[in-house]
Write a protein that holds these residues in place. Structure first.
Motif, PDB file in Angstrom:
ATOM      1  N   ARG A 171       0.473  -1.464  -0.388  1.00  0.00           N
ATOM      2  CA  ARG A 171       0.552  -0.003  -0.353  1.00  0.00           C
ATOM      3  C   ARG A 171       0.717   1.084  -0.030  1.00  0.00           C
ATOM      4  O   ARG A 171       1.881   1.188   0.642  1.00  0.00           O
ATOM      5  CB  ARG A 171      -1.148   0.383   1.156  1.00  0.00           C
ATOM      6  CG  ARG A 171       0.213   0.086   2.486  1.00  0.00           C
ATOM      7  CD  ARG A 171      -1.055  -0.527   3.472  1.00  0.00           C
ATOM      8  NE  ARG A 171      -0.262   0.345   5.165  1.00  0.00           N
ATOM      9  CZ  ARG A 171       0.160   1.089   5.224  1.00  0.00           C
ATOM     10  NH1 ARG A 171      -0.157   2.042   5.348  1.00  0.00           N
ATOM     11  NH2 ARG A 171       0.719   0.764   6.214  1.00  0.00           N
TER      12      ARG A 171
ATOM     13  N   LEU B 107      -2.438   9.828  -1.618  1.00  0.00           N
ATOM     14  CA  LEU B 107      -3.218   8.389  -1.802  1.00  0.00           C
ATOM     15  C   LEU B 107      -3.057   7.094  -0.058  1.00  0.00           C
ATOM     16  O   LEU B 107      -2.701   5.939  -0.901  1.00  0.00           O
ATOM     17  CB  LEU B 107      -1.859   8.127  -2.804  1.00  0.00           C
ATOM     18  CG  LEU B 107      -2.048   8.411  -3.823  1.00  0.00           C
ATOM     19  CD1 LEU B 107      -1.108   8.525  -5.345  1.00  0.00           C
ATOM     20  CD2 LEU B 107      -3.461   8.481  -4.631  1.00  0.00           C
ATOM     21  N   LYS B 108      -2.674   8.065   0.585  1.00  0.00           N
ATOM     22  CA  LYS B 108      -2.178   6.854   2.041  1.00  0.00           C
ATOM     23  C   LYS B 108      -3.358   5.812   2.103  1.00  0.00           C
ATOM     24  O   LYS B 108      -4.950   6.387   2.178  1.00  0.00           O
ATOM     25  CB  LYS B 108      -2.264   7.974   2.891  1.00  0.00           C
ATOM     26  CG  LYS B 108      -2.110   7.179   4.187  1.00  0.00           C
ATOM     27  CD  LYS B 108      -2.093   7.703   5.618  1.00  0.00           C
ATOM     28  CE  LYS B 108      -2.207   6.863   6.457  1.00  0.00           C
ATOM     29  NZ  LYS B 108      -1.489   8.528   7.801  1.00  0.00           N
TER      30      LYS B 108
ATOM     31  N   ARG C 187      -3.827   3.371   0.111  1.00  0.00           N
ATOM     32  CA  ARG C 187      -4.601   2.939  -1.515  1.00  0.00           C
ATOM     33  C   ARG C 187      -3.438   1.266  -1.370  1.00  0.00           C
ATOM     34  O   ARG C 187      -2.365   1.658  -1.235  1.00  0.00           O
ATOM     35  CB  ARG C 187      -4.124   4.257  -2.316  1.00  0.00           C
ATOM     36  CG  ARG C 187      -5.180   5.117  -1.909  1.00  0.00           C
ATOM     37  CD  ARG C 187      -6.981   5.274  -2.179  1.00  0.00           C
ATOM     38  NE  ARG C 187      -6.841   4.412  -3.693  1.00  0.00           N
ATOM     39  CZ  ARG C 187      -7.149   5.150  -5.071  1.00  0.00           C
ATOM     40  NH1 ARG C 187      -6.885   6.199  -4.693  1.00  0.00           N
ATOM     41  NH2 ARG C 187      -7.607   4.330  -5.972  1.00  0.00           N
ATOM     42  N   GLN C 188      -4.023   0.289  -1.753  1.00  0.00           N
ATOM     43  CA  GLN C 188      -3.436  -0.466  -2.713  1.00  0.00           C
ATOM     44  C   GLN C 188      -2.727  -0.834  -3.320  1.00  0.00           C
ATOM     45  O   GLN C 188      -3.368   0.324  -4.530  1.00  0.00           O
ATOM     46  CB  GLN C 188      -4.202  -1.668  -2.226  1.00  0.00           C
ATOM     47  CG  GLN C 188      -5.171  -2.015  -0.617  1.00  0.00           C
ATOM     48  CD  GLN C 188      -4.191  -2.895  -0.287  1.00  0.00           C
ATOM     49  OE1 GLN C 188      -3.763  -3.455  -0.238  1.00  0.00           O
ATOM     50  NE2 GLN C 188      -4.297  -1.639   1.072  1.00  0.00           N
ATOM     51  N   LEU C 189      -1.248  -1.552  -3.550  1.00  0.00           N
ATOM     52  CA  LEU C 189      -1.113  -1.162  -5.075  1.00  0.00           C
ATOM     53  C   LEU C 189      -1.067  -2.905  -5.588  1.00  0.00           C
ATOM     54  O   LEU C 189      -0.875  -3.542  -4.237  1.00  0.00           O
ATOM     55  CB  LEU C 189       0.514  -1.187  -5.101  1.00  0.00           C
ATOM     56  CG  LEU C 189       0.558   0.825  -4.473  1.00  0.00           C
ATOM     57  CD1 LEU C 189       1.527   1.255  -4.197  1.00  0.00           C
ATOM     58  CD2 LEU C 189      -0.001   1.553  -5.688  1.00  0.00           C
TER      59      LEU C 189
ATOM     60  N   SER D 144       5.355   0.988  -6.774  1.00  0.00           N
ATOM     61  CA  SER D 144       4.961   2.054  -5.347  1.00  0.00           C
ATOM     62  C   SER D 144       6.837   2.587  -5.041  1.00  0.00           C
ATOM     63  O   SER D 144       5.723   3.369  -3.777  1.00  0.00           O
ATOM     64  CB  SER D 144       5.414   0.628  -4.600  1.00  0.00           C
ATOM     65  OG  SER D 144       6.475  -0.577  -3.940  1.00  0.00           O
TER      66      SER D 144
ATOM     67  N   SER E 148       2.799   9.895  -3.887  1.00  0.00           N
ATOM     68  CA  SER E 148       1.216  10.652  -2.780  1.00  0.00           C
ATOM     69  C   SER E 148       1.782  11.683  -1.935  1.00  0.00           C
ATOM     70  O   SER E 148       1.553  12.686  -1.331  1.00  0.00           O
ATOM     71  CB  SER E 148       1.496   9.358  -2.303  1.00  0.00           C
ATOM     72  OG  SER E 148       0.642   9.189  -0.963  1.00  0.00           O
TER      73      SER E 148
ATOM     74  N   ASN F 161      -1.365  -0.367 -11.466  1.00  0.00           N
ATOM     75  CA  ASN F 161      -1.397   0.797 -10.615  1.00  0.00           C
ATOM     76  C   ASN F 161      -1.286   2.166 -10.758  1.00  0.00           C
ATOM     77  O   ASN F 161      -1.996   2.750 -10.108  1.00  0.00           O
ATOM     78  CB  ASN F 161      -0.070   1.000  -9.898  1.00  0.00           C
ATOM     79  CG  ASN F 161      -0.160  -0.372  -8.329  1.00  0.00           C
ATOM     80  OD1 ASN F 161      -1.014  -1.367  -8.701  1.00  0.00           O
ATOM     81  ND2 ASN F 161       1.262  -1.660  -8.969  1.00  0.00           N
TER      82      ASN F 161
ATOM     83  N   ASP G 126      -5.159   2.712 -11.866  1.00  0.00           N
ATOM     84  CA  ASP G 126      -6.109   2.400 -10.911  1.00  0.00           C
ATOM     85  C   ASP G 126      -5.761   4.257  -9.564  1.00  0.00           C
ATOM     86  O   ASP G 126      -7.247   3.974  -9.080  1.00  0.00           O
ATOM     87  CB  ASP G 126      -5.529   1.769  -9.461  1.00  0.00           C
ATOM     88  CG  ASP G 126      -6.193   0.201  -9.804  1.00  0.00           C
ATOM     89  OD1 ASP G 126      -6.124   0.081 -11.600  1.00  0.00           O
ATOM     90  OD2 ASP G 126      -5.482  -0.882 -10.343  1.00  0.00           O
ATOM     91  N   LEU G 127      -5.046   4.565  -9.334  1.00  0.00           N
ATOM     92  CA  LEU G 127      -4.782   5.242  -8.667  1.00  0.00           C
ATOM     93  C   LEU G 127      -4.961   7.280  -9.648  1.00  0.00           C
ATOM     94  O   LEU G 127      -4.482   8.300  -9.350  1.00  0.00           O
ATOM     95  CB  LEU G 127      -3.396   5.823  -7.824  1.00  0.00           C
ATOM     96  CG  LEU G 127      -3.043   4.567  -7.184  1.00  0.00           C
ATOM     97  CD1 LEU G 127      -1.542   4.458  -6.811  1.00  0.00           C
ATOM     98  CD2 LEU G 127      -3.775   4.624  -6.186  1.00  0.00           C
TER      99      LEU G 127
END
Length: 184
Positions: free
Chosen positions: A2, A8-9, A11-13, A54, A61, A83, A86-87
Protein backbone atom coordinates in the motif's frame (compact mmCIF):
# COMPACT_ATOMS: atom_id res chain seq x y z
CA UNK A 1 1.29 -3.53 -0.46
CA UNK A 2 0.00 0.00 0.00
CA UNK A 3 0.87 3.69 -0.12
CA UNK A 4 2.18 4.74 3.31
CA UNK A 5 1.54 8.51 3.42
CA UNK A 6 0.37 11.54 1.50
CA UNK A 7 -2.60 12.13 -0.76
CA UNK A 8 -2.88 8.42 -1.64
CA UNK A 9 -2.31 7.11 1.89
CA UNK A 10 -3.78 3.66 2.43
CA UNK A 11 -4.46 2.95 -1.24
CA UNK A 12 -3.63 -0.61 -2.26
CA UNK A 13 -1.05 -1.38 -4.93
CA UNK A 14 -0.81 -4.47 -7.08
CA UNK A 15 2.37 -6.52 -6.90
CA UNK A 16 4.18 -7.89 -9.93
CA UNK A 17 3.12 -11.52 -10.43
CA UNK A 18 5.83 -14.15 -10.00
CA UNK A 19 9.04 -14.05 -8.00
CA UNK A 20 11.31 -11.89 -10.17
CA UNK A 21 10.60 -8.76 -8.13
CA UNK A 22 10.76 -8.11 -4.41
CA UNK A 23 8.54 -5.33 -3.08
CA UNK A 24 10.07 -2.80 -0.70
CA UNK A 25 8.51 -3.29 2.72
CA UNK A 26 6.33 -0.63 4.34
CA UNK A 27 8.86 -0.31 7.18
CA UNK A 28 11.71 0.48 4.77
CA UNK A 29 9.57 2.90 2.71
CA UNK A 30 8.51 4.79 5.82
CA UNK A 31 12.04 5.00 7.21
CA UNK A 32 13.62 6.24 4.01
CA UNK A 33 10.93 8.79 3.14
CA UNK A 34 11.15 10.23 6.66
CA UNK A 35 14.75 11.11 5.86
CA UNK A 36 14.34 12.49 2.34
CA UNK A 37 11.02 14.23 2.81
CA UNK A 38 8.88 13.19 4.34
CA UNK A 39 6.88 15.30 1.90
CA UNK A 40 7.88 17.17 -1.24
CA UNK A 41 6.89 20.45 -2.80
CA UNK A 42 7.02 19.29 -6.41
CA UNK A 43 10.04 17.85 -8.14
CA UNK A 44 10.94 15.04 -10.52
CA UNK A 45 11.57 11.43 -9.59
CA UNK A 46 13.18 8.58 -11.55
CA UNK A 47 12.23 5.06 -10.44
CA UNK A 48 14.72 2.70 -12.11
CA UNK A 49 14.12 -1.04 -11.73
CA UNK A 50 10.60 0.07 -10.75
CA UNK A 51 8.91 -3.33 -10.29
CA UNK A 52 5.34 -2.47 -9.27
CA UNK A 53 6.17 1.24 -9.10
CA UNK A 54 5.47 1.44 -5.37
CA UNK A 55 8.46 3.66 -4.53
CA UNK A 56 7.77 6.15 -7.32
CA UNK A 57 4.06 6.17 -6.45
CA UNK A 58 4.96 6.83 -2.81
CA UNK A 59 7.02 9.82 -3.97
CA UNK A 60 4.06 11.14 -5.98
CA UNK A 61 1.71 10.66 -3.04
CA UNK A 62 4.12 12.67 -0.90
CA UNK A 63 4.20 15.61 -3.33
CA UNK A 64 6.57 14.86 -6.21
CA UNK A 65 5.19 16.43 -9.37
CA UNK A 66 6.28 13.80 -11.88
CA UNK A 67 7.78 10.29 -11.85
CA UNK A 68 9.44 8.38 -14.67
CA UNK A 69 9.18 4.60 -14.18
CA UNK A 70 11.63 2.21 -15.85
CA UNK A 71 11.74 -1.57 -15.83
CA UNK A 72 12.74 -4.14 -18.43
CA UNK A 73 10.22 -6.84 -17.44
CA UNK A 74 6.91 -6.82 -19.30
CA UNK A 75 5.00 -8.04 -16.20
CA UNK A 76 6.41 -5.13 -14.20
CA UNK A 77 5.48 -2.60 -16.88
CA UNK A 78 1.95 -4.00 -17.02
CA UNK A 79 1.64 -3.77 -13.21
CA UNK A 80 2.98 -0.19 -13.15
CA UNK A 81 0.40 0.83 -15.76
CA UNK A 82 -2.37 -0.84 -13.70
CA UNK A 83 -1.32 0.91 -10.49
CA UNK A 84 -1.02 4.28 -12.23
CA UNK A 85 -4.43 3.87 -13.85
CA UNK A 86 -6.08 2.73 -10.59
CA UNK A 87 -4.70 5.80 -8.79
CA UNK A 88 -5.43 8.27 -11.62
CA UNK A 89 -1.76 9.27 -11.96
CA UNK A 90 -1.45 9.11 -15.75
CA UNK A 91 -0.81 12.85 -16.13
CA UNK A 92 2.05 12.75 -13.60
CA UNK A 93 3.95 9.76 -14.96
CA UNK A 94 5.89 8.24 -17.83
CA UNK A 95 6.60 4.51 -18.12
CA UNK A 96 9.36 2.93 -20.19
CA UNK A 97 10.25 -0.70 -20.81
CA UNK A 98 14.02 -0.72 -21.17
CA UNK A 99 17.14 -1.40 -19.17
CA UNK A 100 18.57 1.12 -16.71
CA UNK A 101 21.58 2.13 -18.80
CA UNK A 102 19.49 2.96 -21.87
CA UNK A 103 16.96 4.77 -19.70
CA UNK A 104 19.48 7.10 -18.06
CA UNK A 105 21.10 7.91 -21.40
CA UNK A 106 17.67 8.66 -22.92
CA UNK A 107 16.81 10.89 -19.94
CA UNK A 108 20.09 12.75 -20.41
CA UNK A 109 19.37 13.33 -24.10
CA UNK A 110 16.04 14.84 -23.09
CA UNK A 111 17.82 17.14 -20.63
CA UNK A 112 15.96 15.71 -17.63
CA UNK A 113 17.19 16.25 -14.09
CA UNK A 114 15.74 14.59 -11.03
CA UNK A 115 15.31 15.53 -7.37
CA UNK A 116 15.06 11.88 -6.40
CA UNK A 117 16.37 8.73 -8.09
CA UNK A 118 15.26 5.35 -6.77
CA UNK A 119 17.52 2.35 -7.45
CA UNK A 120 16.10 -1.00 -6.40
CA UNK A 121 17.51 -3.58 -8.84
CA UNK A 122 17.46 -7.33 -8.33
CA UNK A 123 20.06 -7.94 -5.63
CA UNK A 124 23.64 -8.34 -6.86
CA UNK A 125 22.61 -7.48 -10.43
CA UNK A 126 23.76 -3.85 -10.60
CA UNK A 127 27.02 -2.03 -10.11
CA UNK A 128 25.97 0.84 -7.86
CA UNK A 129 29.32 2.63 -8.15
CA UNK A 130 29.03 2.61 -11.92
CA UNK A 131 25.40 3.76 -11.79
CA UNK A 132 26.20 6.60 -9.36
CA UNK A 133 29.10 7.77 -11.53
CA UNK A 134 27.03 7.60 -14.72
CA UNK A 135 24.18 9.58 -13.11
CA UNK A 136 26.62 12.40 -12.26
CA UNK A 137 28.37 12.22 -15.63
CA UNK A 138 25.02 12.55 -17.42
CA UNK A 139 23.95 15.38 -15.06
CA UNK A 140 20.73 13.59 -14.09
CA UNK A 141 20.58 14.47 -10.39
CA UNK A 142 19.96 18.00 -9.20
CA UNK A 143 22.21 19.62 -6.62
CA UNK A 144 21.24 18.24 -3.20
CA UNK A 145 19.08 15.60 -4.89
CA UNK A 146 18.83 12.13 -3.32
CA UNK A 147 19.63 8.70 -4.68
CA UNK A 148 18.07 5.78 -2.82
CA UNK A 149 19.76 2.37 -3.21
CA UNK A 150 18.17 -0.81 -1.92
CA UNK A 151 20.49 -3.81 -1.92
CA UNK A 152 21.45 -7.05 -0.27
CA UNK A 153 22.73 -6.26 3.23
CA UNK A 154 26.06 -7.96 2.44
CA UNK A 155 26.64 -5.99 -0.75
CA UNK A 156 29.32 -3.32 -0.41
CA UNK A 157 28.34 0.07 -1.80
CA UNK A 158 30.61 3.10 -2.18
CA UNK A 159 31.12 4.81 1.18
CA UNK A 160 32.48 8.11 -0.16
CA UNK A 161 31.74 8.35 -3.87
CA UNK A 162 32.80 11.48 -5.71
CA UNK A 163 30.03 14.11 -5.88
CA UNK A 164 27.86 12.41 -3.21
CA UNK A 165 27.53 12.24 0.55
CA UNK A 166 26.34 9.00 2.14
CA UNK A 167 23.42 10.25 4.26
CA UNK A 168 22.27 6.90 5.64
CA UNK A 169 23.25 3.28 5.51
CA UNK A 170 21.08 0.81 7.40
CA UNK A 171 19.98 -2.81 7.45
CA UNK A 172 16.38 -3.95 7.74
CA UNK A 173 15.04 -7.41 8.46
CA UNK A 174 18.42 -9.12 8.33
CA UNK A 175 18.70 -9.12 4.53
CA UNK A 176 17.82 -5.67 3.18
CA UNK A 177 20.41 -2.93 3.01
CA UNK A 178 19.56 0.67 2.27
CA UNK A 179 22.02 3.38 1.29
CA UNK A 180 20.93 6.95 0.72
CA UNK A 181 23.18 9.41 -1.06
CA UNK A 182 22.82 13.15 -1.59
CA UNK A 183 24.53 15.04 -4.39
CA UNK A 184 26.96 17.62 -3.02
Amino acid sequence: MRVIAGTLKGRQLKAVPGNKTRPTTDKVKEAIFQIIGPFFDGGYCLDLFAGSGSLGIEALSRGMQHTVFVDKQSKAIHTIHENIRDLNLESNTEVFRTDATRAIHAASKRGLQFDLILLDPPYSKADYGELLNEIVKLNLIKQEGYIYCEHDQNEVLPKNPTHYTLVKHAAYGGTIGVSLYQKT
